[in-house]
Motif scaffolding. Structure first.
Motif, PDB file in Angstrom:
ATOM      1  N   THR A  12      -5.476  -1.863  16.729  1.00 20.55           N
ATOM      2  CA  THR A  12      -4.208  -1.442  16.135  1.00 20.55           C
ATOM      3  C   THR A  12      -3.968   0.053  16.299  1.00 20.55           C
ATOM      4  OG1 THR A  12      -5.297  -1.164  14.002  1.00 20.55           O
ATOM      5  CG2 THR A  12      -4.211  -3.277  14.428  1.00 20.55           C
ATOM      6  N   LYS A  13      -4.970   0.793  16.712  1.00 22.62           N
ATOM      7  CA  LYS A  13      -4.814   2.232  16.889  1.00 22.62           C
ATOM      8  C   LYS A  13      -4.171   2.522  18.235  1.00 22.62           C
ATOM      9  CE  LYS A  13      -8.610   3.367  13.872  1.00 22.62           C
ATOM     10  NZ  LYS A  13      -9.860   4.055  13.688  1.00 22.62           N
ATOM     11  N   ILE A  14      -3.422   3.610  18.254  1.00 18.28           N
ATOM     12  CA  ILE A  14      -2.683   4.007  19.447  1.00 18.28           C
ATOM     13  C   ILE A  14      -3.150   5.392  19.873  1.00 18.28           C
ATOM     14  CG2 ILE A  14      -0.364   4.528  20.331  1.00 18.28           C
ATOM     15  CD1 ILE A  14      -0.667   1.606  19.697  1.00 18.28           C
ATOM     16  N   THR A  15      -3.146   5.624  21.180  1.00 22.23           N
ATOM     17  CA  THR A  15      -3.474   6.936  21.723  1.00 22.23           C
ATOM     18  C   THR A  15      -2.557   7.202  22.911  1.00 22.23           C
ATOM     19  OG1 THR A  15      -5.278   8.353  22.474  1.00 22.23           O
ATOM     20  CG2 THR A  15      -5.267   6.101  23.290  1.00 22.23           C
ATOM     21  N   LYS A  16      -2.535   8.402  23.370  1.00 15.23           N
ATOM     22  CA  LYS A  16      -1.751   8.756  24.553  1.00 15.23           C
ATOM     23  C   LYS A  16      -2.532   8.355  25.799  1.00 15.23           C
ATOM     24  CE  LYS A  16       0.871  12.435  22.416  1.00 15.23           C
ATOM     25  NZ  LYS A  16       1.708  11.478  21.797  1.00 15.23           N
ATOM     26  N   LEU A  17      -1.807   7.993  26.830  1.00  8.87           N
ATOM     27  CA  LEU A  17      -2.433   7.532  28.068  1.00  8.87           C
ATOM     28  C   LEU A  17      -3.381   8.582  28.627  1.00  8.87           C
ATOM     29  CD1 LEU A  17      -2.721   5.429  30.300  1.00  8.87           C
ATOM     30  CD2 LEU A  17      -0.698   6.405  31.384  1.00  8.87           C
ATOM     31  N   GLN A  18      -3.007   9.844  28.544  1.00  7.24           N
ATOM     32  CA  GLN A  18      -3.874  10.894  29.075  1.00  7.24           C
ATOM     33  C   GLN A  18      -5.206  10.958  28.325  1.00  7.24           C
ATOM     34  OE1 GLN A  18      -1.760  14.410  29.915  1.00  7.24           O
ATOM     35  NE2 GLN A  18      -3.320  15.071  31.349  1.00  7.24           N
ATOM     36  N   ASP A  19      -5.179  10.784  26.992  1.00 10.50           N
ATOM     37  CA  ASP A  19      -6.427  10.762  26.213  1.00 10.50           C
ATOM     38  C   ASP A  19      -7.257   9.522  26.543  1.00 10.50           C
ATOM     39  OD1 ASP A  19      -5.664  13.128  24.991  1.00 10.50           O
ATOM     40  OD2 ASP A  19      -4.716  12.097  23.300  1.00 10.50           O
ATOM     41  N   PHE A  20      -6.582   8.393  26.714  1.00 11.06           N
ATOM     42  CA  PHE A  20      -7.242   7.148  27.092  1.00 11.06           C
ATOM     43  C   PHE A  20      -7.993   7.336  28.417  1.00 11.06           C
ATOM     44  CE2 PHE A  20      -7.216   3.261  29.607  1.00 11.06           C
ATOM     45  CZ  PHE A  20      -7.755   2.334  28.734  1.00 11.06           C
ATOM     46  N   LEU A  21      -7.323   7.936  29.398  1.00 11.62           N
ATOM     47  CA  LEU A  21      -7.936   8.140  30.707  1.00 11.62           C
ATOM     48  C   LEU A  21      -9.115   9.100  30.637  1.00 11.62           C
ATOM     49  CD1 LEU A  21      -4.707   8.352  32.867  1.00 11.62           C
ATOM     50  CD2 LEU A  21      -6.320   6.442  32.741  1.00 11.62           C
ATOM     51  N   VAL A  37      -0.684   3.946  24.371  1.00 18.54           N
ATOM     52  CA  VAL A  37      -1.446   2.743  24.741  1.00 18.54           C
ATOM     53  C   VAL A  37      -2.410   2.429  23.609  1.00 18.54           C
ATOM     54  CG1 VAL A  37      -1.271   3.112  27.243  1.00 18.54           C
ATOM     55  CG2 VAL A  37      -3.182   4.093  25.986  1.00 18.54           C
ATOM     56  N   LEU A  38      -2.969   1.247  23.656  1.00 19.92           N
ATOM     57  CA  LEU A  38      -3.949   0.857  22.647  1.00 19.92           C
ATOM     58  C   LEU A  38      -5.221   1.681  22.803  1.00 19.92           C
ATOM     59  CD1 LEU A  38      -3.554  -3.013  22.799  1.00 19.92           C
ATOM     60  CD2 LEU A  38      -2.741  -1.487  21.009  1.00 19.92           C
ATOM     61  N   ASP A  39      -5.770   2.101  21.684  1.00 22.01           N
ATOM     62  CA  ASP A  39      -7.000   2.885  21.701  1.00 22.01           C
ATOM     63  C   ASP A  39      -8.185   1.949  21.517  1.00 22.01           C
ATOM     64  OD1 ASP A  39      -8.899   4.817  21.678  1.00 22.01           O
ATOM     65  OD2 ASP A  39      -8.182   5.854  19.893  1.00 22.01           O
ATOM     66  N   ILE A  40      -8.750   1.517  22.617  1.00 20.59           N
ATOM     67  CA  ILE A  40      -9.861   0.564  22.586  1.00 20.59           C
ATOM     68  C   ILE A  40     -11.194   1.242  22.374  1.00 20.59           C
ATOM     69  CG2 ILE A  40      -8.706  -1.143  24.025  1.00 20.59           C
ATOM     70  CD1 ILE A  40     -10.626   0.084  26.288  1.00 20.59           C
ATOM     71  N   PHE A  41     -11.216   2.559  22.397  1.00 15.23           N
ATOM     72  CA  PHE A  41     -12.469   3.295  22.301  1.00 15.23           C
ATOM     73  C   PHE A  41     -12.893   3.557  20.866  1.00 15.23           C
ATOM     74  CE2 PHE A  41     -10.492   4.574  26.305  1.00 15.23           C
ATOM     75  CZ  PHE A  41     -11.435   4.078  27.168  1.00 15.23           C
ATOM     76  N   GLU A  42     -11.976   3.470  19.941  1.00 17.89           N
ATOM     77  CA  GLU A  42     -12.292   3.720  18.541  1.00 17.89           C
ATOM     78  C   GLU A  42     -12.795   2.446  17.881  1.00 17.89           C
ATOM     79  OE1 GLU A  42     -12.227   6.659  16.942  1.00 17.89           O
ATOM     80  OE2 GLU A  42     -11.744   7.520  18.889  1.00 17.89           O
TER      81      GLU A  42
END
Length: 156
Positions: free
Chosen positions: A130-139, A55-60
């Motif tokens: 533009t950065k991507i992360t895994k759903l589990q890390d996002f959560l 998923v998109l990494d909105i936190f970075e």
């Protein structure tokens, strides 16, 4: 000119009811944040089919985002996300969770998305990360932000 005897109970009831409504809304918003935290906790503590989904990494790097600044609309719950950065992050999280729940049919994701929409009082938020992360890390990151908001809300 003094208050008549009949007017005193009426004013007392108005003051009491107004106070209950304000505190009731804040309690309702805290329960929304608590549900988000509990749902994120249950999903991050176990592996599930979509946990490795990207998923998109909105936190970075949200401070240098090129999208326009989003401001909370007036609602009782949007006031919990006091800073503009927290509000923007939660608003973007709605968009990411909507996309994720379309690909991953987990009830917890849909519930979190619905609760976040209630919290930020908006349904569409621009996301151009533009950065991507895994759903589990996002959560996991989403849970941390909501824990911070919940702890601030109990201070009022």
């Amino acid at each position: 000119m003094g208050l008549t005897f009949q007017l005193i109970p009426t004013l007392f009831c108005l003051l009491t009811c107004t106070s209950g409504v304000v505190h009731g809304q804040r309690r309702n918003c805290r329960s929304t944040v608590r549900e988000i935290i509990l749902s994120a906790s249950s999903l991050t503590t176990k592996k599930f089919l979509c946990s490795e989904m990207e998923v998109l990494d909105i936190f970075e790097d949200t401070k240098n985002s090129s999208t326009r600044k989003l401001l909370p609309e007036m609602s009782s719950c949007s006031q919990l996300a006091m800073t503009v950065n927290d509000f923007e992050t939660l608003c973007r999280a709605v968009t990411v969770l909507q996309q994720a729940s379309n690909s991953c049919p987990r009830q917890e994701l849909k519930k979190m998305c619905r609760n976040l929409m209630h919290l930020v009082n908006q349904t569409k938020c621009p996301v151009n990360e533009t950065k991507i992360t895994k759903l589990q890390d996002f959560l996991s990151k989403l849970k941390t932000i909501n824990q911070k908001i919940f702890s601030k809300s109990t201070q009022f």
